[in-house]
Design a protein around this motif. Structure first.
Motif, PDB file in Angstrom:
ATOM      1  N   SER A 124       0.837  -1.202   0.000  1.00  0.00           N
ATOM      2  CA  SER A 124       0.000   0.000   0.000  1.00  0.00           C
ATOM      3  C   SER A 124       0.871   1.251   0.000  1.00  0.00           C
ATOM      4  O   SER A 124       1.499   1.586   1.015  1.00  0.00           O
ATOM      5  N   THR A 125       0.900   1.949  -1.113  1.00  0.00           N
ATOM      6  CA  THR A 125       1.658   3.200  -1.172  1.00  0.00           C
ATOM      7  C   THR A 125       0.983   4.292  -0.350  1.00  0.00           C
ATOM      8  O   THR A 125       1.646   5.223   0.110  1.00  0.00           O
ATOM      9  N   ARG A 126      -0.315   4.180  -0.148  1.00  0.00           N
ATOM     10  CA  ARG A 126      -1.013   5.152   0.701  1.00  0.00           C
ATOM     11  C   ARG A 126      -0.541   5.021   2.147  1.00  0.00           C
ATOM     12  O   ARG A 126      -0.379   6.022   2.849  1.00  0.00           O
ATOM     13  N   ALA A 127      -0.316   3.779   2.599  1.00  0.00           N
ATOM     14  CA  ALA A 127       0.208   3.578   3.949  1.00  0.00           C
ATOM     15  C   ALA A 127       1.608   4.156   4.061  1.00  0.00           C
ATOM     16  O   ALA A 127       1.962   4.790   5.070  1.00  0.00           O
ATOM     17  N   GLY A 128       2.437   3.962   3.023  1.00  0.00           N
ATOM     18  CA  GLY A 128       3.784   4.513   3.031  1.00  0.00           C
ATOM     19  C   GLY A 128       3.785   6.026   3.055  1.00  0.00           C
ATOM     20  O   GLY A 128       4.610   6.652   3.733  1.00  0.00           O
ATOM     21  N   LEU A 129       2.860   6.625   2.317  1.00  0.00           N
ATOM     22  CA  LEU A 129       2.742   8.081   2.307  1.00  0.00           C
ATOM     23  C   LEU A 129       2.397   8.606   3.693  1.00  0.00           C
ATOM     24  O   LEU A 129       3.033   9.543   4.195  1.00  0.00           O
ATOM     25  N   LEU A 130       1.393   8.008   4.323  1.00  0.00           N
ATOM     26  CA  LEU A 130       0.991   8.476   5.653  1.00  0.00           C
ATOM     27  C   LEU A 130       2.108   8.271   6.665  1.00  0.00           C
ATOM     28  O   LEU A 130       2.378   9.161   7.497  1.00  0.00           O
ATOM     29  N   LEU A 131       2.789   7.139   6.605  1.00  0.00           N
ATOM     30  CA  LEU A 131       3.880   6.885   7.535  1.00  0.00           C
ATOM     31  C   LEU A 131       4.987   7.915   7.356  1.00  0.00           C
ATOM     32  O   LEU A 131       5.519   8.461   8.331  1.00  0.00           O
ATOM     33  N   GLY A 132       5.323   8.223   6.100  1.00  0.00           N
ATOM     34  CA  GLY A 132       6.333   9.247   5.848  1.00  0.00           C
ATOM     35  C   GLY A 132       5.918  10.601   6.376  1.00  0.00           C
ATOM     36  O   GLY A 132       6.721  11.332   6.978  1.00  0.00           O
ATOM     37  N   GLN A 133       4.667  10.960   6.164  1.00  0.00           N
ATOM     38  CA  GLN A 133       4.169  12.259   6.643  1.00  0.00           C
ATOM     39  C   GLN A 133       4.233  12.346   8.167  1.00  0.00           C
ATOM     40  O   GLN A 133       4.619  13.375   8.720  1.00  0.00           O
ATOM     41  N   LEU A 134       3.852  11.264   8.852  1.00  0.00           N
ATOM     42  CA  LEU A 134       3.859  11.271  10.310  1.00  0.00           C
ATOM     43  C   LEU A 134       5.280  11.353  10.862  1.00  0.00           C
ATOM     44  O   LEU A 134       5.526  11.986  11.893  1.00  0.00           O
ATOM     45  N   LEU A 135       6.227  10.716  10.170  1.00  0.00           N
ATOM     46  CA  LEU A 135       7.615  10.740  10.623  1.00  0.00           C
ATOM     47  C   LEU A 135       8.260  12.104  10.404  1.00  0.00           C
ATOM     48  O   LEU A 135       9.276  12.429  11.026  1.00  0.00           O
ATOM     49  N   ILE A 136       7.685  12.909   9.533  1.00  0.00           N
ATOM     50  CA  ILE A 136       8.160  14.284   9.360  1.00  0.00           C
ATOM     51  C   ILE A 136       7.560  15.189  10.427  1.00  0.00           C
ATOM     52  O   ILE A 136       8.255  16.006  11.039  1.00  0.00           O
ATOM     53  N   LYS A 137       6.263  15.027  10.671  1.00  0.00           N
ATOM     54  CA  LYS A 137       5.585  15.900  11.640  1.00  0.00           C
ATOM     55  C   LYS A 137       6.105  15.695  13.056  1.00  0.00           C
ATOM     56  O   LYS A 137       6.213  16.646  13.827  1.00  0.00           O
ATOM     57  N   GLY A 138       6.375  14.442  13.422  1.00  0.00           N
ATOM     58  CA  GLY A 138       6.922  14.165  14.744  1.00  0.00           C
ATOM     59  C   GLY A 138       5.936  14.328  15.879  1.00  0.00           C
ATOM     60  O   GLY A 138       6.356  14.566  17.015  1.00  0.00           O
ATOM     61  N   ARG A 139       4.640  14.198  15.617  1.00  0.00           N
ATOM     62  CA  ARG A 139       3.643  14.303  16.684  1.00  0.00           C
ATOM     63  C   ARG A 139       3.179  12.912  17.120  1.00  0.00           C
ATOM     64  O   ARG A 139       3.474  12.472  18.226  1.00  0.00           O
ATOM     65  N   GLU A 140       2.454  12.235  16.267  1.00  0.00           N
ATOM     66  CA  GLU A 140       1.962  10.900  16.624  1.00  0.00           C
ATOM     67  C   GLU A 140       3.094   9.872  16.691  1.00  0.00           C
ATOM     68  O   GLU A 140       3.005   8.899  17.443  1.00  0.00           O
TER      69      GLU A 140
END
Length: 463
Positions: free
Chosen positions: A305-321
């Motif tokens: 799932s590339t959508r899962a990879g996208l969300l994981l990448g976004q979260l690892l940039i934000k550093g909140r969740e």
């Protein structure tokens, strides 16, 4: 089985039979491809459809097209459309499938809407009621149709003829007109009557019962939904859609735990359900900690799932969740960028931010261009800001103005703000130059695909 030779560069030259063993170590199987597509395993479906399509099997071409148009990649969607067109006249499935695709394209041109209308009306005349809802969607793209009582009258006539899809068409009309809530009783009564024939009614009834707070009916509906899915009467997408309703707090009291259960029931055959589970935990942290969140998304990445990879990448940039990890984020985003334009946008911003240790304006420009040219409208705004503010690149207000104009055309409010701000800083000749560059960029966007290096070279020629 009907066969037709593939022409042009769409799928490349015909491959030898010795190469057909590439599908999981065995020959491609049309029945297996169909089962994988029906179950939502698009990677397996493509792996089996593609070799047969390249050998000229029309049924496999249409199956492959069905898979490709579901991709987020504009390049793959264009390949799917080309396959439908190639199969016209060779299979009765090609015309209605092409009509449905043209109806769903975003955006689509007036010519494409006219072609979709023609193809879908012909399909309905041939007895294919599944063409009715796409036909309605095309009509609703014309503001005049919303005011024309003839559309609702036509849908009522079809409904009285026993065509269940006509009621769903009326529901789409109610949504578009903004009077959905005024018809809840009508929608409920009709969908309860047509549920066995029109599975889309599961979503409507789930929404209505949640709005009403009717937990007994909601529970009975979910039990029937799961039973029908276990008997292979429903696709996983229908489960996914109902789960989204259950998680939606705008429809009354949400039921995130029930939504989680539904998502988990389809992960084996529908990898993007892992992405939905990740989103669910982000919005409902009481369902699990950061380890559970990362585990869901990693399983999605592992399942393709590339959508899962996208969300994981976004979260690892934000550093909140999740704890910030820009290097890991970059890896996940590069994987997701295969068919997620938003991954290119996020990478463009990441390279411009310096979070990886230094600003990389070249990579930022390349990825933002790819995002824009693959349909992410906010990427034009990011490009305008890149050149207007000089974020690692030399300030160029002409370039910035051309991208701001594109953002304005997409209806982005800040695009209008940038246009007005930059216009006051440009001479008339510079504005003319920006309009020329705008026209070239629009032309370039019809020239997919672009590699990263091609994107940079092309942009240097355009600008």
């Amino acid at each position: 089985m009907k066969r037709a030779a593939l022409t042009g560069p769409l799928l490349g030259p015909l491959i030898g039979l010795s190469l057909l063993t590439g599908c999981a170590g065995s020959l491609p199987d049309l029945d297996l491809a169909k089962q994988a597509k029906a179950g939502g395993d698009l990677s397996a479906a493509e792996a089996n459809f593609r070799p047969l399509a390249e050998l000229g099997y029309v049924e496999a071409q249409i199956g492959l097209a069905d898979v490709l148009i579901r991709s987020a990649s504009a390049q793959q969607q264009a390949q799917g459309e080309a396959l439908y067109r190639q199969a016209l006249g060779q299979s009765p499935l090609a015309a209605p499938r092409l009509g449905k695709w043209l109806a769903s394209k975003t955006p689509n041109s007036p010519e494409e809407r006219a072609e979709a209308t023609r193809l879908l009306r012909q399909a309905m005349a041939d007895g294919d009621n599944s063409a009715l809802l796409p036909w309605v969607r095309v009509q609703l793209q014309d503001p005049q149709q919303l005011k024309d009582p003839a559309l609702e009258a036509q849908l009522t006539q079809w409904q009285n003829q026993g065509i269940g899809e006509a009621q769903l068409g009326k529901i789409q009309l109610y949504r578009a007109r903004g009077d959905y809530n005024q018809h809840l009783e009508e929608i409920q009564a009709t969908c309860e009557r047509w549920l066995a024939q029109v599975s889309e009614c599961y979503v409507e009834l789930a929404s209505i019962y949640q709005i009403q707070g009717n937990q007994d009916k909601q529970q009975a509906l979910l039990e029937r939904l799961q039973s029908d899915y276990q008997r292979a009467l429903l696709p996983p997408e229908r489960i996914q859609a109902v789960a989204k309703v259950l998680a939606d707090s705008s429809l009354g009291q949400p039921a995130p735990k029930s939504a989680e259960s539904l998502y988990l029931s389809i992960t084996e055959v529908y990898p993007d359900a892992w992405h939905s589970l990740g989103e669910l935990l982000v919005r409902n942290p009481e369902l699990g900690d950061e380890q559970a969140l990362r585990a869901y998304l990693q399983q999605g990445v592992d399942a393709g799932s590339t959508r899962a990879g996208l969300l994981l990448g976004q979260l690892l940039i934000k550093g909140r969740e999740l704890p910030a990890d820009p290097q890991a984020a970059e890896r996940y985003l590069l994987q997701a960028a295969v068919d997620q334009p938003k991954a290119h946008l996020t990478l463009g911003k990441l390279y411009a931010s310096g979070q990886l240790g230094e600003i990389d304006p070249q990579k930022s420009l390349e990825h933002l261009l790819l995002a824009a040219r693959r349909g992410d409208v906010t990427a034009d705004l990011a490009l305008a800001q890149l050149f207007a503010d000089g974020r690692g690149v030399k300030i160029n207000r002409v370039y910035a103005y051309s991208f701001a104009l594109l953002a304005q055309q997409h209806g982005l409010a800040y695009g209008q703000v940038l246009v007005e701000r930059l216009a006051s800083q440009l001479q008339p000749a510079e504005k003319t130059q920006a309009q020329v560059l705008l026209a070239r960029e629009l032309e370039a966007r019809g020239a997919q695909p672009f590699s990263l290096s091609h994107a940079a070279v092309s942009r240097q020629k355009s600008l």
